[in-house]
Write a protein that holds these residues in place. Sequence first.
Motif, mmCIF file in Angstrom:
data_model
loop_
_atom_site.group_PDB
_atom_site.id
_atom_site.type_symbol
_atom_site.label_atom_id
_atom_site.label_comp_id
_atom_site.label_asym_id
_atom_site.label_seq_id
_atom_site.Cartn_x
_atom_site.Cartn_y
_atom_site.Cartn_z
ATOM 1 N N ASP A 96 0.822 -1.220 0.000
ATOM 2 C CA ASP A 96 0.000 0.000 0.000
ATOM 3 C C ASP A 96 0.852 1.265 0.000
ATOM 4 O O ASP A 96 0.340 2.365 0.231
ATOM 5 N N LEU A 113 -6.195 11.832 -10.319
ATOM 6 C CA LEU A 113 -7.111 10.748 -9.971
ATOM 7 C C LEU A 113 -8.517 11.255 -9.711
ATOM 8 O O LEU A 113 -9.513 10.601 -10.039
ATOM 9 N N LEU A 114 -8.609 12.450 -9.119
ATOM 10 C CA LEU A 114 -9.895 12.887 -8.578
ATOM 11 C C LEU A 114 -10.510 14.126 -9.240
ATOM 12 O O LEU A 114 -11.727 14.316 -9.143
ATOM 13 N N LYS A 172 -14.978 17.019 -4.260
ATOM 14 C CA LYS A 172 -14.297 15.769 -4.546
ATOM 15 C C LYS A 172 -13.450 15.315 -3.369
ATOM 16 O O LYS A 172 -13.411 14.152 -3.030
ATOM 17 N N ASN A 204 -19.445 11.636 1.658
ATOM 18 C CA ASN A 204 -18.727 10.915 0.590
ATOM 19 C C ASN A 204 -17.677 11.798 -0.084
ATOM 20 O O ASN A 204 -17.624 11.940 -1.309
ATOM 21 N N GLY A 233 -9.866 3.922 4.925
ATOM 22 C CA GLY A 233 -10.877 3.716 3.894
ATOM 23 C C GLY A 233 -11.356 4.976 3.192
ATOM 24 O O GLY A 233 -12.018 4.893 2.162
ATOM 25 N N MET B 1 -6.264 -4.167 0.592
ATOM 26 C CA MET B 1 -6.111 -4.432 2.028
ATOM 27 C C MET B 1 -7.388 -3.983 2.742
ATOM 28 O O MET B 1 -8.351 -4.705 2.847
ATOM 29 N N SER B 2 -7.359 -2.707 3.147
ATOM 30 C CA SER B 2 -8.493 -2.164 3.885
ATOM 31 C C SER B 2 -9.611 -1.792 2.911
ATOM 32 O O SER B 2 -9.359 -1.280 1.834
ATOM 33 N N ALA B 3 -10.843 -2.026 3.317
ATOM 34 C CA ALA B 3 -11.972 -1.667 2.451
ATOM 35 C C ALA B 3 -12.165 -0.157 2.490
ATOM 36 O O ALA B 3 -11.850 0.500 3.479
ATOM 37 N N THR B 4 -12.687 0.378 1.405
ATOM 38 C CA THR B 4 -12.968 1.808 1.404
ATOM 39 C C THR B 4 -14.219 2.074 2.235
ATOM 40 O O THR B 4 -15.112 1.238 2.333
ATOM 41 N N THR B 5 -14.281 3.252 2.837
ATOM 42 C CA THR B 5 -15.440 3.613 3.654
ATOM 43 C C THR B 5 -16.250 4.727 2.992
ATOM 44 O O THR B 5 -17.198 5.238 3.566
ATOM 45 N N ILE B 6 -15.807 5.129 1.816
ATOM 46 C CA ILE B 6 -16.618 6.008 0.975
ATOM 47 C C ILE B 6 -16.668 5.383 -0.414
ATOM 48 O O ILE B 6 -15.917 4.447 -0.699
ATOM 49 N N ASP B 7 -17.525 5.901 -1.257
ATOM 50 C CA ASP B 7 -17.643 5.359 -2.608
ATOM 51 C C ASP B 7 -16.727 6.156 -3.543
ATOM 52 O O ASP B 7 -17.100 7.210 -4.034
ATOM 53 N N TYR B 8 -15.530 5.630 -3.743
ATOM 54 C CA TYR B 8 -14.577 6.333 -4.599
ATOM 55 C C TYR B 8 -15.042 6.367 -6.055
ATOM 56 O O TYR B 8 -14.633 7.231 -6.823
ATOM 57 N N GLY B 9 -15.865 5.401 -6.418
ATOM 58 C CA GLY B 9 -16.361 5.371 -7.799
ATOM 59 C C GLY B 9 -17.023 6.683 -8.208
ATOM 60 O O GLY B 9 -16.980 7.076 -9.372
ATOM 61 N N LYS B 10 -17.618 7.372 -7.228
ATOM 62 C CA LYS B 10 -18.265 8.661 -7.530
ATOM 63 C C LYS B 10 -17.265 9.812 -7.625
ATOM 64 O O LYS B 10 -17.642 10.925 -7.990
ATOM 65 N N LEU B 11 -16.034 9.544 -7.214
ATOM 66 C CA LEU B 11 -15.062 10.636 -7.095
ATOM 67 C C LEU B 11 -13.994 10.627 -8.178
ATOM 68 O O LEU B 11 -13.383 11.665 -8.454
ATOM 69 N N TYR B 12 -13.752 9.472 -8.790
ATOM 70 C CA TYR B 12 -12.681 9.399 -9.781
ATOM 71 C C TYR B 12 -12.933 10.371 -10.926
ATOM 72 O O TYR B 12 -14.072 10.588 -11.340
#
Lengths: 410, 410
Positions: A96, A113-114, A172, A204, A233, B1-12
């Motif tokens: 990581d 990325l963002l 973002k 988010n 996360g 490793m660690s799961a995301t705690t926000i939805d990055y899919g909305k941010l890329y």
Amino acid sequence: MSATTIDYGKLYSAGLPDPAPRWAPFPKYYFVGGNNDPEQIPIEGLIEAAASVLRRDGSKLAIYNLGLGPQGYPGLRQFVADKCERQRGIKAPIEDILITTGSGQGLDMISKLLVNPGDTVLTEEYCYQGAMNRFRKLGAKLAGMKLDGDGIVIEALAQQLADLKAQGITPKFIYTIPTIQNPTASILPLDRRHALIKLAREYNVAIFEDECYADLLWEGVEAPPALYALDPGCVIHLGSFSKSLAPALRLGYVIAGWEIMSRLLPLKGDSGTGALDQMVVAEYFSRNFDSHLGHLNGVLREKLNTMTEAVEREFGSSAECWTPKGGIFLWIKLPASIDVRKLVKPAAEAGIVFNPGPEWAVSADNSSNCLRLCFAMPSKQTIRDGVAELARVCYEQTGIPLRSGNVARQ
Amino acid sequence: MSATTIDYGKLYSAGLPDPAPRWAPFPKYYFVGGNNDPEQIPIEGLIEAAASVLRRDGSKLAIYNLGLGPQGYPGLRQFVADKCERQRGIKAPIEDILITTGSGQGLDMISKLLVNPGDTVLTEEYCYQGAMNRFRKLGAKLAGMKLDGDGIVIEALAQQLADLKAQGITPKFIYTIPTIQNPTASILPLDRRHALIKLAREYNVAIFEDECYADLLWEGVEAPPALYALDPGCVIHLGSFSKSLAPALRLGYVIAGWEIMSRLLPLKGDSGTGALDQMVVAEYFSRNFDSHLGHLNGVLREKLNTMTEAVEREFGSSAECWTPKGGIFLWIKLPASIDVRKLVKPAAEAGIVFNPGPEWAVSADNSSNCLRLCFAMPSKQTIRDGVAELARVCYEQTGIPLRSGNVARQ
């Protein structure tokens, strides 16, 4: 030198920046830039480290990325993992961790990325210019988060996020330097860190945590765990070796979970970060980090003391300094009547360069009377003389400060 | 490793490249990449150089760019100036030399300097993939220049430029690797160099000269002066230390007159190239360049001989090799019936990686039966075994070559 034999003017791409001027050596009082104290470079330690690591791994230099993959020299990633666990509470496997060509490359990659053009990005109201420039270059709109002496004011941020949401805007990410904030050098307390993460999850919004200065803490100062330690996360973590060791070595690092890392890696377009820099720093810091930083931070604190004393002596009650808990810069507020941008040119004529507040802030509205002075590189005598010269220039331009060193001007 | 705690899919951001796969070690027969021979890294020489240069200039590491400006360590620029004058006929003051973070950064910068989306760029019909990718990413349309065993065929290029002009198209630049062309390893003769420059001036097309491999010449081979030496007014010159020393050190250089240099400098976004890499290479090569290259080129030529012998033995008359005059790769033409892209997967299953022709060519039309094999990194035994394995895979997929080592297959 040689004249062109074709017309390049017809060939240049659209939207190029202005041409660079010829380089000129630094002026006498150079109070800008994240430079370090030249006397604190551990020359013999680096020589020993170079010999040791080259004998062990030198043949790998023949291969791109040392044949060990695009995330950087494993020895340096292991050092980052160990240091960040011990000092910042971060548990991250070396998978990581990505070594970057300076933290600036990390900033570039995370921004790409963002950020889409038109996106809103939240930054601290006083903020690192290099970060703001990168976000703006990609078309981001910056919204400043209110700061006090302990960093982001959470209640104000909560209101700001709610207001943005009411306008249909989801920022973002939140770009923050929670530990030795640039330029105010504050440290965000633990309760605010938890509250910040709660807000990020609620709205988010990703958190982009820049800890470039977190190794430079005054003795006795304790920083709470990194935001990444509290919730990997929703946080992307950025660090640097420029401040803890040397900025001419271009070494920074990003810590992020694999979902983010796998998206960041294709954005690292340099075929790897310079290997010798990586190898030597890994070898040197694996053995000497604590002793090097302990000594360096003592030296830096003395230089800060020299600078704050000089500012108090020369500017008297006209200057209000934020109180740094570490780092290499001092953020100073002058009376509201002063626009520091008008001091830039006369100061330069006196050999002084400083960061005018508006270049280190989201808005000029609350920063045109502020300035940032860096103290790590200049000698103590240069600091004293330069601050005195700056006070003189300021007085000549604005009539302030009226008294310096308990003596009235004029 | 660690799961995301926000939805990055909305941010890329939009248009991100595909996520990177986890890194995996090299397969057994790794015949790609500009890697060098690990046994030829001058470890003790680099250790001595590091000690010497750090004792002299180490304290400067505390300052961005060593406090010496954005064009790179003057000692390395002076070495480049001396080497390029002595070996390539180039007269350039160090003000016209920029150290880059690998030649890849130079490629990035020069591409950005000149390419708008939709522009036409001329490249050799067989061409370095990394250059083509960069030009295409900026929206350039590539037009391939016909090659023979001596490089660009001038008459064909003259006709091509006339045809483009008739269509109202002025190409932005000619990208050429005149000295050890990648992948054909040819050297452009002097008369063609003069003719190329004449065309560039006639059509107002810049020449982007990439000489990354020009230090790797077999004993007795003489290269004519660089294009930049013949006319600096229409040429931008690129070089590298990746091939002459080590690619994990990220060091290249650009030579250009100040009009171009002043436009390029603002495009170098990395706050300087890694200083330790620069300092150590300057110190080492200032004393040892000729002896290092003399030895390295002997070793590389032996490895090439091993590879051509293996190709002749295993592929017989089915393979036609271009004759390298230096460098680290062999460009091979198989019978027209073979599409090497169909060999990629079965070869990978046998632990073999090679560059399929279409990835190293402007068009697949005249390259789908070609491939590039790199020979600098693998041992001679690996070269022999890998080429034999590749012939086996090729036979299994295509029925060619029918005979290997004078023995019929089946």
